[in-house]
Write an enzyme that holds these catalytic residues in place. Structure first.
Site, short mmCIF file in Angstrom:
data_model
loop_
_atom_site.label_atom_id
_atom_site.label_comp_id
_atom_site.label_asym_id
_atom_site.label_seq_id
_atom_site.Cartn_x
_atom_site.Cartn_y
_atom_site.Cartn_z
N HIS A 75 0.85 -1.20 0.00
CA HIS A 75 0.00 0.00 0.00
C HIS A 75 0.88 1.24 0.00
O HIS A 75 0.44 2.33 -0.33
CB HIS A 75 -0.95 0.00 1.21
CG HIS A 75 -0.27 0.22 2.52
ND1 HIS A 75 0.53 -0.73 3.10
CD2 HIS A 75 -0.25 1.27 3.36
CE1 HIS A 75 1.02 -0.25 4.24
NE2 HIS A 75 0.55 0.96 4.41
N LYS A 97 9.41 -9.48 3.75
CA LYS A 97 10.43 -10.22 4.49
C LYS A 97 10.97 -11.33 3.61
O LYS A 97 10.24 -11.86 2.77
CB LYS A 97 9.81 -10.85 5.76
CG LYS A 97 10.81 -11.16 6.83
CD LYS A 97 11.18 -9.92 7.57
CE LYS A 97 11.94 -10.17 8.83
NZ LYS A 97 11.87 -9.01 9.71
N1 GLU Z 1 14.73 -7.07 10.10
C1 GLU Z 1 14.40 -5.90 10.82
C2 GLU Z 1 12.98 -5.98 11.35
O1 GLU Z 1 12.45 -7.03 11.54
C3 GLU Z 1 14.69 -4.64 10.04
C4 GLU Z 1 13.91 -4.42 8.80
C5 GLU Z 1 14.37 -3.25 7.92
O2 GLU Z 1 15.21 -2.50 8.38
O3 GLU Z 1 13.88 -3.15 6.82
O4 GLU Z 1 12.38 -5.00 11.66
#
Ligand code: GLU
Length: 477
Positions: A70, A111
């Site tokens: 979004h 992710k």
């Molecule tokens: N892996 C981290 C989290 O779970 C950082 C994510 C990021 O900085 O994009 O928030």
């Protein structure tokens, strides 16, 4: 006698979604939009071969989920873990969506995961895995500065982000924004000061803000400040280590127990976090640490009597199996998803206050946002203004001394002339972000008559913001 089937446990993503649905009941938006917000928009699975150092070939499996776009880019780390799976990646991507919304970072949620235990691979093997995984994702449109921007997560760090950025640049040599395709890079290679410790720093700022809210402290049966508070930390990785270190060294808290993979160390007088970490770096674990008491069954120590429990390791650590026995007054989720939905229900009924993951560990993505902005602006924060600020402040101090005929104490001068350099600005931006988000959550909690916990308050605010974005954009016919 027939054996009663055991009730299947909820998956990580089911657990997160149930928590989100609980908050959605309080948001007045169309049902279809609720479904859209919860759904994971897309997920890709990749498999590729890599040549090991001994010449053999291994097939590696990985994923990248985009829970929500979004807002663009979608943002979230890449996890290297032996048991990572698609459901976990989707759950973590969804938490990124809510996390970014709660701290007003204008990103969607994503992710990635690669199913390997990085300790089983040499550095050159890890480099080949990372580069090939990045190549697959870039090729399929899952990495770019405007579309999807990875970052470190468990098992990855600056080194991997640097490899990813290099692969991207070689595939897009004309993209002047190539550095912005990934965050958490080394400072000398497009990164930003303060990113490594950002998540731990964010946990510290969240707790400091909690201790500025007497009503909230009262709910947890706590008073005073962080000074002398008895804290149990699970996981001395990047997040747990920095959170515990800052709380001990700067706020005077006592880290009475550190739980790791190979057991736990307890010391009622407070452990020296840096020294435990140094020991772990040298010996690979905490067993044998010369101070405190060693407990082999580390996870049991989550149940220790303490003021604050900081689960900073993995998901699903507090479950129906141990939730009844947790004695902490306050839990701050430095890890993603350390408490399952069912355990959360038990803890809520028991009146244990939980500062939820989507907010508590948002410091990492907040500083990732600053890094991304820096990469897009192609200039270090403070580069244009640092000397000017310094000069102006010196003029003000000189004028004050001239007018009053008195000298300002050196300590005051030092604070007034704090250089507006990158690290100072990053910290200031992070502190402001964490404090404002806490205030929003606390306000929703106290003002919404049917919201009785911080997690629901946090998701409630996130969902409202995400829904507003969809409603303002309009849904394409
Ligand atoms: N892996 C981290 C989290 O779970 C950082 C994510 C990021 O900085 O994009 O928030």
């Amino acid at each position: 006698m027939a054996i009663a089937p055991t009730k299947p446990r909820k998956s990580f993503s089911q657990s997160v979604n149930l928590m989100v649905e609980r908050a959605m009941q309080h948001v007045n938006i169309p049902e279809g939009l609720k479904q859209q917000i919860i759904a994971c928009n897309n997920v890709i699975e990749v498999q590729f071969p890599i040549v090991m150092d001994d010449g053999s070939v291994r097939t590696i499996k990985g994923w990248r989920a985009v829970h929500s776009d979004h807002r663009s880019p979608a943002k979230g780390g890449i996890r290297y873990a032996a048991n990572v799976n698609q459901d976990e990646v989707i759950a973590l991507a969804s938490l990124m969506t809510y996390k970014c919304a709660i701290v007003n970072v204008p990103f969607g949620g994503s992710k990635g995961g690669v199913k390997i235990d990085p300790r089983d691979f040499s550095e050159s093997e890890l480099e080949r895995i990372t580069r090939r995984y990045a190549y697959e994702l870039i090729l399929k449109g899952y990495i770019s500065s405007g579309g999807n921007v990875p970052a470190p997560d468990m098992g990855t760090g600056q080194r991997e982000m640097s490899w990813i950025s290099d692969v991207y640049r070689s595939m897009h040599p004309d993209d002047i924004n190539h550095f912005a395709c990934v965050t958490g890079k080394p400072v000398a290679n497009g990164g930003i000061q303060g990113r490594v410790e950002a998540t731990g720093r964010g946990v510290q700022y969240a707790l400091q803000e909690f201790f500025r809210h007497p009503r909230d402290m009262e709910m947890a049966g706590l008073s005073g400040s962080l000074e002398g508070k008895r804290i149990v930390v699970q996981g001395l990785g990047n997040v747990g280590f920095h959170a515990a270190k800052f709380l001990q060294e700067e706020d005077g808290a006592h880290i009475i127990c550190i739980i790791e993979r190979d057991g736990a160390i307890i010391d009622e007088n407070g452990l020296n976090v840096q020294s435990v970490r140094d020991y772990m770096d040298e010996y690979g674990g905490i067993q044998g640490y010369p101070e405190g008491k060693y407990v082999a069954d580390g996870i049991k120590c989550l149940e220790l009597d303490c003021d604050i429990l900081i689960p900073a390791a993995l998901e699903s650590q507090i479950t129906v199996d141990n939730a009844e026995r947790i004695q902490a007054r306050l839990i701050i989720e430095a890890a993603n998803g350390p408490i399952t939905f069912d355990a959360d229900e038990i803890l809520r009924q028991r009146g244990i206050v939980i500062i939820p993951d989507a907010y508590a560990n948002a410091g990492g993505v907040t500083v990732s946002y600053f890094e991304w902005l820096k990469n897009l602006s192609h200039v270090r924060f403070g580069r244009m203004t640092r000397r000017l600020d310094e000069y102006r402040m010196k003029q003000i101090i000189d004028a004050m001394e001239l007018l009053t005929g008195k000298q300002l104490p050196d300590s005051v001068k030092k604070n007034l002339t704090l250089p507006t350099e990158e690290l100072v600005m990053v910290r200031s931006g992070l502190e402001d972000t964490m404090r404002l988000a806490y205030q929003e959550i606390s306000q929703a909690f106290h003002e919404q008559p049917n919201i009785h916990d911080f997690r629901t308050a946090c998701f409630y605010i996130s969902i409202k913001k995400i829904a507003q974005t969809y409603l303002d954009m309009g849904i394409w016919p």
